[in-house]
Scaffold this motif. Structure first.
Motif, short mmCIF file in Angstrom:
data_model
loop_
_atom_site.label_atom_id
_atom_site.label_comp_id
_atom_site.label_asym_id
_atom_site.label_seq_id
_atom_site.Cartn_x
_atom_site.Cartn_y
_atom_site.Cartn_z
N LEU A 156 -2.40 36.89 19.24
CA LEU A 156 -3.56 36.16 19.86
C LEU A 156 -3.51 34.95 19.12
CD1 LEU A 156 -6.28 38.64 20.58
CD2 LEU A 156 -4.56 37.86 22.14
N ALA A 157 -3.65 33.81 19.78
CA ALA A 157 -4.14 32.39 19.31
C ALA A 157 -5.45 32.20 19.04
CB ALA A 157 -3.52 31.23 20.12
N ASP A 165 -15.28 27.76 24.56
CA ASP A 165 -14.83 27.06 23.28
C ASP A 165 -13.31 27.19 22.94
OD1 ASP A 165 -17.65 26.71 22.65
OD2 ASP A 165 -17.93 28.60 21.67
N VAL A 166 -12.44 28.04 23.70
CA VAL A 166 -11.02 28.15 23.61
C VAL A 166 -10.25 26.96 23.68
CG1 VAL A 166 -9.07 29.16 24.50
CG2 VAL A 166 -11.30 30.57 24.45
N ALA A 167 -10.30 26.25 24.52
CA ALA A 167 -9.65 24.89 24.37
C ALA A 167 -9.62 24.23 23.40
CB ALA A 167 -9.91 24.08 25.92
N ASP A 168 -10.87 23.91 22.75
CA ASP A 168 -11.19 23.10 21.75
C ASP A 168 -10.63 23.87 20.69
OD1 ASP A 168 -12.86 21.21 22.98
OD2 ASP A 168 -14.62 21.91 22.45
N ALA A 169 -10.27 25.19 20.51
CA ALA A 169 -9.77 25.99 19.30
C ALA A 169 -8.26 25.84 19.14
CB ALA A 169 -10.34 27.08 19.19
N ILE A 170 -7.63 25.55 20.51
CA ILE A 170 -6.16 25.33 20.33
C ILE A 170 -5.87 23.79 19.89
CG2 ILE A 170 -4.26 25.52 22.08
CD1 ILE A 170 -5.86 28.15 21.77
N SER A 171 -5.73 23.80 18.73
CA SER A 171 -5.26 22.49 18.07
C SER A 171 -3.76 22.89 17.54
CB SER A 171 -6.07 22.13 16.91
OG SER A 171 -5.73 23.24 15.98
N ALA A 172 -2.92 21.65 17.24
CA ALA A 172 -1.54 21.83 16.84
C ALA A 172 -1.42 22.70 15.35
CB ALA A 172 -1.03 20.35 16.68
N ASP A 173 -2.57 22.17 14.76
CA ASP A 173 -2.39 22.84 13.23
C ASP A 173 -2.69 24.46 13.34
OD1 ASP A 173 -1.74 20.38 11.92
OD2 ASP A 173 -3.87 20.05 11.40
N ALA A 177 0.03 27.30 12.71
CA ALA A 177 -0.21 28.40 11.46
C ALA A 177 -0.07 29.66 12.15
CB ALA A 177 -1.42 28.15 10.97
N THR A 178 -0.46 29.84 13.19
CA THR A 178 -0.49 31.31 14.12
C THR A 178 1.00 31.46 14.41
OG1 THR A 178 -2.49 31.07 15.12
CG2 THR A 178 -1.20 32.34 16.07
N LEU A 179 1.70 30.50 14.96
CA LEU A 179 3.08 30.84 15.17
C LEU A 179 3.84 31.10 13.92
CD1 LEU A 179 3.63 28.37 18.17
CD2 LEU A 179 4.19 30.88 18.19
N ARG A 180 3.64 30.61 12.92
CA ARG A 180 4.38 30.89 11.55
C ARG A 180 4.08 32.22 11.12
NH1 ARG A 180 3.37 24.81 10.20
NH2 ARG A 180 5.45 23.90 10.57
N ASP A 218 -0.16 17.87 25.83
CA ASP A 218 -0.77 17.07 24.77
C ASP A 218 -0.74 18.02 23.29
OD1 ASP A 218 -1.32 15.12 26.52
OD2 ASP A 218 -3.46 15.50 26.59
N VAL A 219 -0.59 19.30 23.50
CA VAL A 219 -0.75 20.05 22.23
C VAL A 219 0.27 21.02 21.97
CG1 VAL A 219 -2.31 21.59 20.84
CG2 VAL A 219 -3.18 19.78 22.13
N ILE A 220 0.36 21.70 22.95
CA ILE A 220 1.32 22.99 23.11
C ILE A 220 2.96 22.76 23.14
CG2 ILE A 220 2.10 25.40 23.88
CD1 ILE A 220 -0.80 25.42 25.06
N ILE A 221 3.29 21.72 24.05
CA ILE A 221 4.85 21.54 24.04
C ILE A 221 5.22 20.56 23.05
CG2 ILE A 221 6.31 20.16 25.36
CD1 ILE A 221 4.87 21.05 27.83
N PRO A 222 4.45 19.86 22.47
CA PRO A 222 5.02 18.84 21.20
C PRO A 222 4.88 19.86 20.02
CG PRO A 222 3.15 17.63 22.55
CD PRO A 222 3.08 18.98 23.20
N LEU A 223 3.83 20.64 19.95
CA LEU A 223 4.12 21.66 18.65
C LEU A 223 5.25 22.58 18.64
CD1 LEU A 223 3.10 24.59 17.66
CD2 LEU A 223 2.97 22.86 16.12
N MET A 224 5.44 23.29 20.01
CA MET A 224 6.74 24.22 20.10
C MET A 224 8.04 23.26 19.94
SD MET A 224 5.56 26.30 23.52
CE MET A 224 7.01 27.19 23.37
N GLN A 225 8.36 22.04 20.41
CA GLN A 225 9.19 21.23 20.18
C GLN A 225 9.47 21.32 18.35
OE1 GLN A 225 8.43 17.78 22.16
NE2 GLN A 225 9.57 18.85 24.08
N ARG A 226 8.28 21.01 18.11
CA ARG A 226 8.44 20.67 16.43
C ARG A 226 8.91 21.98 15.85
NH1 ARG A 226 4.14 20.68 12.55
NH2 ARG A 226 2.68 20.42 14.16
#
Length: 326
Positions: A156-157, A165-173, A177-180, A218-226
């Motif tokens: 869970l992210a 409140d979920v959308a505001d909590a989905i930041s790139a940082d 951290a969660t995926l790592r 804006d957030v999820i795809i760029p982060l996944m590419q990185r």
């Protein structure tokens, strides 16, 4: 050397103690258990279920069905089946703290936890949001909640947040951290050399190219590419309504859901009795049952021990895997 695991029954008036009694009737070749609990509560559960119980010193070896090594954590008040008492909140929390500290000290290799009654803990004057958070704070680390059964693993992210409140909590940082954490745990604890992680979109149809929300673009795809450039094998973002199809799940090692009710209803429908709750990111394995205290069932001998059996077996495997990796 078998892994040495802490066993914490949880709420003394619930089904946790009797599930522990059922657990220790089975021969174990994968670990040794040390309970952190009130001895009278365990004896009462054994009497109610008419099961053998021999409480042993913590440095003994359990050899027979019903043997249980114990570090006594006495309750303030004698517990009664089905009647949770806030005066015992401090003992419940102390058992968790002692078990976690034993793992941090290196004397134990992992923790298996039974169900805890959050409201009763808070009524006892202890600010408590969950065992996951308690153990993370004690260890000084950030963690990720994963639930798993034989069919699927879901990380869970975000966890217990209001939906608004979920959308505001989905930041790139935060997502990075969660995926790592998930990636590291899959490699270290589950022995997966190159784990494949499916990442769900936040919005219906994963945003439909921005027509149903821009979090993916804006957030999820760029982060996944990185993170792919760092070597992670990430699939998605996927629409949640089709990601759990059996033919899709066959290609993933884990699914990362953006919020609690996006992924967990599917997991629980696919096998609630065998589902367990894993805390990723701790310095030791912690696996919990994925059910509540069931006060209405306590002492009746009808509670299903499947989740505790699965949690213990998995914690033993994860602890053994860590010992191999040392």
């Amino acid at each position: 050397m078998l892994p040495q695991l802490a066993l914490v029954p949880g709420e003394p008036a619930g089904i946790g103690p009797e599930l522990c009694l059922r657990l220790i009737q089975l021969p174990r070749t994968d670990c040794q258990l040390l309970a952190f609990a009130d001895p009278d509560t365990l004896r009462a559960a054994a009497a109610a279920l008419d099961l053998p119980l021999q409480l042993l010193p913590e440095h003994a070896i359990a050899r027979q069905p019903g043997d249980l090594r114990l570090r006594a954590v006495p309750n303030a008040t004698a517990s009664r089946f089905g009647q949770a008492d806030p005066s015992n909140a401090s003992a419940v929390i102390s058992a968790l703290h002692q078990a976690g500290q034993a793992c941090l000290d290196g004397s134990l290799d992992g923790v298996v936890t039974g169900p805890v009654h959050k409201a009763v803990i808070n009524q006892g004057g202890i600010a408590y949001s969950g065992t996951t958070e308690l153990l993370a704070d004690q260890a000084g680390v950030k963690v990720v909640m994963m639930l798993a059964n034989d069919i699927v693993r879901v990380a869970l992210a975000t966890t217990h947040l209001p939906l608004r409140d979920v959308a505001d909590a989905i930041s790139a940082d935060a997502l990075a951290a969660t995926l790592r954490t998930v990636h590291t745990a899959l490699r270290r604890d589950f022995g997966l050399a190159a784990p494949r992680i499916a990442v769900l979109g936040l919005n219906p149809h994963a945003g439909e190219d921005g027509h149903l929300g821009r979090e993916e673009l804006d957030v999820i795809i760029p982060l996944m590419q990185r993170l792919r450039a760092e070597g992670m094998d990430l699939i998605g973002p996927l629409p949640a309504d089709t990601a759990f199809l059996p033919q899709k799940l066959a290609g993933f090692d884990t699914v990362l859901a953006m919020y609690h009710d996006q992924g967990l209803p599917v997991l629980k429908y696919s096998g609630f009795e065998q589902a367990v709750n894993i805390t990723l990111g701790l310095p030791y394995p912690r696996v919990a049952v994925d059910h509540g205290t069931a006060l209405d069932l306590a002492g009746r001998g009808i509670a299903d021990p499947s989740s505790l059996l699965a949690a213990t077996a998995l914690c033993a495997r994860l602890a053994a895997q860590r010992k191999m990796g040392v």
